[in-house]
Scaffold this motif. Structure first.
Motif, short mmCIF file in Angstrom:
data_model
loop_
_atom_site.label_atom_id
_atom_site.label_comp_id
_atom_site.label_asym_id
_atom_site.label_seq_id
_atom_site.Cartn_x
_atom_site.Cartn_y
_atom_site.Cartn_z
N ASP A 175 -0.13 16.25 -0.83
CA ASP A 175 -1.23 17.04 -0.29
C ASP A 175 -1.61 16.44 1.06
O ASP A 175 -1.68 15.21 1.19
CB ASP A 175 -2.41 16.99 -1.26
N ILE A 176 -1.84 17.25 2.03
CA ILE A 176 -2.14 16.74 3.36
C ILE A 176 -3.59 16.25 3.47
O ILE A 176 -3.92 15.44 4.34
CB ILE A 176 -1.81 17.81 4.43
N ALA A 177 -4.46 16.69 2.58
CA ALA A 177 -5.88 16.28 2.59
C ALA A 177 -6.22 15.62 1.26
O ALA A 177 -6.59 16.29 0.31
CB ALA A 177 -6.77 17.47 2.85
N SER B 218 -8.27 12.58 -1.12
CA SER B 218 -9.66 12.14 -1.22
C SER B 218 -9.95 10.85 -0.45
O SER B 218 -11.06 10.67 0.05
CB SER B 218 -10.03 11.95 -2.70
N ASP B 219 -8.99 9.96 -0.34
CA ASP B 219 -9.26 8.66 0.28
C ASP B 219 -8.68 8.50 1.69
O ASP B 219 -9.01 7.54 2.37
CB ASP B 219 -8.74 7.53 -0.60
N ALA B 220 -7.84 9.41 2.11
CA ALA B 220 -7.24 9.28 3.43
C ALA B 220 -6.64 10.62 3.86
O ALA B 220 -6.36 11.48 3.04
CB ALA B 220 -6.14 8.22 3.41
N GLU B 221 -6.46 10.75 5.14
CA GLU B 221 -5.85 11.94 5.71
C GLU B 221 -4.34 11.84 5.56
O GLU B 221 -3.77 10.77 5.73
CB GLU B 221 -6.27 12.02 7.18
N GLY B 222 -3.71 12.93 5.18
CA GLY B 222 -2.29 12.93 4.86
C GLY B 222 -1.38 12.37 5.93
O GLY B 222 -0.40 11.69 5.64
N LEU B 223 -1.67 12.66 7.20
CA LEU B 223 -0.80 12.17 8.27
C LEU B 223 -0.86 10.65 8.40
O LEU B 223 0.14 10.00 8.69
CB LEU B 223 -1.13 12.84 9.59
N SER B 224 -2.03 10.06 8.16
CA SER B 224 -2.12 8.59 8.22
C SER B 224 -1.36 7.97 7.05
O SER B 224 -0.73 6.91 7.19
CB SER B 224 -3.57 8.12 8.24
N ASN C 231 -4.23 9.65 -5.17
CA ASN C 231 -4.80 9.32 -3.86
C ASN C 231 -3.74 8.61 -3.01
O ASN C 231 -2.67 8.24 -3.50
CB ASN C 231 -6.07 8.48 -3.99
#
Length: 74
Positions: free
Chosen positions: A53-55, A57-63, A34
């Motif tokens: 991974d860009i997506a 489970s706990d946060a969006e990849g870009l953030s 994560n």
């Protein structure tokens, strides 16, 4: 040999990527499931590359990427 940190919420993907990079002679220094673990591991492993991974489970990849960049720049 490059140090690689792998982050993916799917265990099969992490295992597959680790196998690929290991066969290519790279040093896989950590696996995170994560975004929070990735940020913690980044500081302790100091990798040359992060495969993420860009997506997650706990946060969006870009953030997550923005948080990592803040840590690198500081």
């Amino acid at each position: 040999m490059a140090k690689v940190l792998i982050a993916d919420s799917v265990a099969f993907e992490r295992i597959s990527l680790k196998d690929i990079f290991t066969k290519l002679g790279q040093d896989v220094v950590g696996e995170a499931s994560n975004g929070n673990d990735l940020i913690k591991m980044y500081a302790s492993t100091n990798p040359d590359y992060v495969i993420m991974d860009i997506a997650m489970s706990d946060a969006e990849g870009l953030s997550i990427l923005k948080n990592l960049l803040k840590k690198i720049i500081q």
